[in-house]
Design a protein around this motif. Structure first.
Motif, short mmCIF file in Angstrom:
data_model
loop_
_atom_site.label_atom_id
_atom_site.label_comp_id
_atom_site.label_asym_id
_atom_site.label_seq_id
_atom_site.Cartn_x
_atom_site.Cartn_y
_atom_site.Cartn_z
N GLU A 2 0.85 -1.19 0.00
CA GLU A 2 0.00 0.00 0.00
C GLU A 2 0.89 1.24 0.00
O GLU A 2 1.98 1.22 0.55
N ILE A 3 0.37 2.29 -0.59
CA ILE A 3 1.09 3.57 -0.61
C ILE A 3 0.50 4.49 0.44
O ILE A 3 -0.71 4.61 0.57
N HIS A 38 1.11 8.58 1.78
CA HIS A 38 1.75 9.85 1.48
C HIS A 38 1.82 10.66 2.77
O HIS A 38 0.79 10.92 3.39
N LEU A 42 5.90 3.00 1.41
CA LEU A 42 5.29 1.75 0.98
C LEU A 42 5.11 0.87 2.21
O LEU A 42 6.07 0.61 2.94
N GLU A 54 5.92 8.86 -6.40
CA GLU A 54 4.60 8.25 -6.41
C GLU A 54 4.44 7.25 -7.55
O GLU A 54 3.88 6.17 -7.37
N GLU A 55 4.97 7.57 -8.71
CA GLU A 55 4.85 6.67 -9.86
C GLU A 55 5.54 5.33 -9.59
O GLU A 55 4.98 4.27 -9.86
N ALA A 58 6.20 4.05 -6.64
CA ALA A 58 5.43 3.38 -5.58
C ALA A 58 4.21 2.68 -6.18
O ALA A 58 3.91 1.53 -5.84
N GLU A 59 3.50 3.36 -7.09
CA GLU A 59 2.33 2.76 -7.73
C GLU A 59 2.71 1.54 -8.56
O GLU A 59 2.00 0.52 -8.57
N GLN A 60 3.85 1.60 -9.25
CA GLN A 60 4.31 0.47 -10.06
C GLN A 60 4.63 -0.74 -9.18
O GLN A 60 4.33 -1.88 -9.54
N VAL A 88 3.31 -1.42 -6.20
CA VAL A 88 2.03 -1.96 -5.73
C VAL A 88 1.37 -2.79 -6.83
O VAL A 88 0.89 -3.90 -6.59
N GLU A 89 1.36 -2.27 -8.05
CA GLU A 89 0.75 -2.99 -9.17
C GLU A 89 1.47 -4.30 -9.46
O GLU A 89 0.84 -5.32 -9.74
N GLU A 112 0.42 -6.73 -6.82
CA GLU A 112 -0.98 -7.13 -7.05
C GLU A 112 -1.09 -8.10 -8.22
O GLU A 112 -1.84 -9.08 -8.15
#
Length: 137
Positions: A53-54, A56, A65, A118-119, A121-123, A125-126, A129
């Motif tokens: 999970e992210i 902020h 993270l 953020e980018e 971190a999102e990658q 998480v993806e 997943e």
């Protein structure tokens, strides 16, 4: 609740690490999350994580993270054996954090701070997943 908050805060402080974006580590799969020891031993890979999970931090603007391991004992052993050492977290070729472990971490999750946006971190998480979904099929 107070104990949980204390453990979470301890994990944040313990795992806060910084890295240089110029540093890299070779990896065959640019979408792999890898945890390595100081002596370059692979400690965990993407499939060892259950989810991420992210978070902020509004005050600092930093991203965190929260990483959840599938096997709690694996995580505890991995970190306990390396007290006083750095553990390196990679996303593909990019070193995103090198925290110095100050004390054992209990539970099945930890919070990771590092040199990532953020980018990234999102990658991460993806990626976690996706492997979880593939494992359920």
């Amino acid at each position: 609740m107070l104990k949980f908050f204390g453990l979470l805060l301890a994990a944040i402080l313990i795992l806060s690490g910084c890295s240089s974006p110029e540093e890299s580590h070779s990896s065959e799969d640019s979408k792999e999350v890898t945890v390595k020891s100081e002596d370059d031993e692979t400690l965990a890979v993407t499939t060892d994580f259950e989810k991420a999970e992210i978070r902020h931090e509004e005050d600092t603007g930093l991203f965190q993270l929260v990483m959840y391991m599938k096997d709690q004992s694996m995580m505890e052993d991995m970190f306990e054996e390396r007290i006083g050492q750095e553990v390196h977290f990679y996303y593909g070729d990019e070193l995103i954090s090198s925290p110095n472990l100050m004390m054992p971490i209990e539970g099945n999750s930890f919070t990771l701070l590092g040199d990532f946006d953020e980018e990234t971190a999102e990658q991460i998480v993806e990626t976690i997943e996706q492997q979880t979904e593939e494992g359920q099929e």
